[in-house]
Design a protein around this motif. Structure first.
Motif, mmCIF file in Angstrom:
data_model
loop_
_atom_site.group_PDB
_atom_site.id
_atom_site.type_symbol
_atom_site.label_atom_id
_atom_site.label_comp_id
_atom_site.label_asym_id
_atom_site.label_seq_id
_atom_site.Cartn_x
_atom_site.Cartn_y
_atom_site.Cartn_z
ATOM 1 N N GLU A 188 0.837 -1.195 0.000
ATOM 2 C CA GLU A 188 0.000 0.000 0.000
ATOM 3 C C GLU A 188 0.879 1.256 0.000
ATOM 4 O O GLU A 188 0.581 2.239 -0.677
ATOM 5 N N SER A 189 1.980 1.188 0.743
ATOM 6 C CA SER A 189 2.919 2.311 0.765
ATOM 7 C C SER A 189 3.412 2.611 -0.643
ATOM 8 O O SER A 189 3.452 3.757 -1.068
ATOM 9 N N ASN A 190 3.775 1.557 -1.374
ATOM 10 C CA ASN A 190 4.258 1.750 -2.743
ATOM 11 C C ASN A 190 3.211 2.446 -3.600
ATOM 12 O O ASN A 190 3.509 3.361 -4.358
ATOM 13 N N ASP A 191 1.961 2.006 -3.482
ATOM 14 C CA ASP A 191 0.875 2.621 -4.257
ATOM 15 C C ASP A 191 0.775 4.110 -3.942
ATOM 16 O O ASP A 191 0.622 4.939 -4.829
ATOM 17 N N LEU A 192 0.850 4.431 -2.647
ATOM 18 C CA LEU A 192 0.661 5.819 -2.243
ATOM 19 C C LEU A 192 1.824 6.710 -2.694
ATOM 20 O O LEU A 192 1.614 7.841 -3.126
ATOM 21 N N ILE A 193 3.042 6.174 -2.608
ATOM 22 C CA ILE A 193 4.198 6.969 -3.068
ATOM 23 C C ILE A 193 4.070 7.215 -4.558
ATOM 24 O O ILE A 193 4.293 8.318 -5.065
ATOM 25 N N ASP A 194 3.673 6.167 -5.276
ATOM 26 C CA ASP A 194 3.518 6.273 -6.716
ATOM 27 C C ASP A 194 2.444 7.309 -7.054
ATOM 28 O O ASP A 194 2.576 8.096 -7.985
ATOM 29 N N TYR A 195 1.393 7.312 -6.260
ATOM 30 C CA TYR A 195 0.324 8.285 -6.470
ATOM 31 C C TYR A 195 0.840 9.710 -6.225
ATOM 32 O O TYR A 195 0.598 10.625 -7.027
ATOM 33 N N LEU A 196 1.563 9.880 -5.124
ATOM 34 C CA LEU A 196 2.115 11.203 -4.803
ATOM 35 C C LEU A 196 3.053 11.676 -5.913
ATOM 36 O O LEU A 196 3.019 12.838 -6.322
ATOM 37 N N LEU A 197 3.867 10.733 -6.415
ATOM 38 C CA LEU A 197 4.792 11.080 -7.491
ATOM 39 C C LEU A 197 4.010 11.546 -8.724
ATOM 40 O O LEU A 197 4.339 12.569 -9.325
ATOM 41 N N GLY A 198 2.963 10.818 -9.073
ATOM 42 C CA GLY A 198 2.123 11.205 -10.214
ATOM 43 C C GLY A 198 1.541 12.598 -10.020
ATOM 44 O O GLY A 198 1.518 13.414 -10.946
#
Ligand code: ZN
Length: 254
Positions: A188-198
């Motif tokens: 879930e952390s990975n998803d959220l970081i990826d979202y923030l990056l986007g």
């Protein structure tokens, strides 16, 4: 949750085509795939309790190979994955090969798979999962049926993300409390970081921003890219997010 219509289209396409790229939160797409396979293979139509349902949920079913990199994919991982396709299948059987976090495929890894992805042996399905299309190599994209499974809404409302994107950045104490209440798993952390990056990559595209805020955006992007390259290890996601918060805080209050 992904929209019902895009899920239906995605699952219908799975029956017909050999290579797919599913875009959205890897966690949600993983759940969609597991539900689909349980419905397909469980003799009791997805009872969630029989050994088949459990094997699928644990990604250990014999006709399911789920590749998930710890950091980046390696050529050894790709060779192991390709070895799965050496078995010939019974006429009616389907076998699924999932490449989770396909944005972590290097060009060398992607190239090694191209031939098989283009013409897989009868009965094999390749499913690449990634959060954003621009993070997936064009050579992979061009060989896949692409489905956008809209998941942004769930991600953006996660309190940790909302806190990091808010103009009023919470204090360290408030942020730590958030992490206590909304425990984040590694995936879930990975998803959220990826979202923030986007999110910040989109903001970077706005050329009218003041030079100062452009500089801040670039620094946020650099921090998030580094965080993606070194995602939290099991059990360390709280420390990981605390560090991320502190780095982001320093941009606002140098
Ligand atoms: Zn079952």
């Amino acid at each position: 949750m992904a929209q019902a219509e895009s899920i239906t289209n995605f699952l219908a396409a799975l029956d017909q085509h050999q290579a797919h790229l599913a875009l959205g939160s890897p966690t949600s797409i993983g759940t969609i795939l597991i539900d689909y396979l349980q419905k397909k293979w469980c003799p009791k139509n997805s009872c969630k309790a029989c050994h088949l349902c459990i094997e699928i949920a644990q990604k250990k079913h014999h006709a399911l190979y789920w590749a998930q990199p710890e950091n980046s994919y390696t050529l050894d991982m790709i060779d192991e994955l390709l070895a799965q396709t050496a078995f010939s299948l019974a006429d009616t059987a389907l076998s699924f090969i999932v490449i989770d976090q396909a944005d972590r495929l290097s060009a060398a890894c992607a190239n090694r798979m191209l031939k098989i992805v283009e013409e897989p042996p009868e009965g094999y399905r390749f499913i690449f999962i990634a959060q954003r299309i621009d993070a997936v190599l064009p050579t992979i994209r061009s060989r896949c049926i692409i489905t956008h499974l809209e998941t942004e809404k769930t991600v953006i409302t996660h309190p940790v993300v909302t806190a990091l994107l808010s103009h009023q950045v919470p204090s360290a104490d408030q942020f730590l409390k958030l992490l206590e209440t909304h425990e984040l798993k590694e995936q879930e952390s990975n998803d959220l970081i990826d979202y923030l990056l986007g999110h910040w990559l989109n903001i970077e595209k706005n050329e009218h921003a003041a030079p100062e805020s452009q500089k801040h955006t670039a620094r946020r992007i650099a921090i998030l890219k580094k965080a993606l390259a070194h995602p939290p290890m099991p059990g360390s996601s709280k420390i990981f997010w605390k560090n991320l918060y502190l780095q982001m805080l320093r941009i606002n209050h140098p």
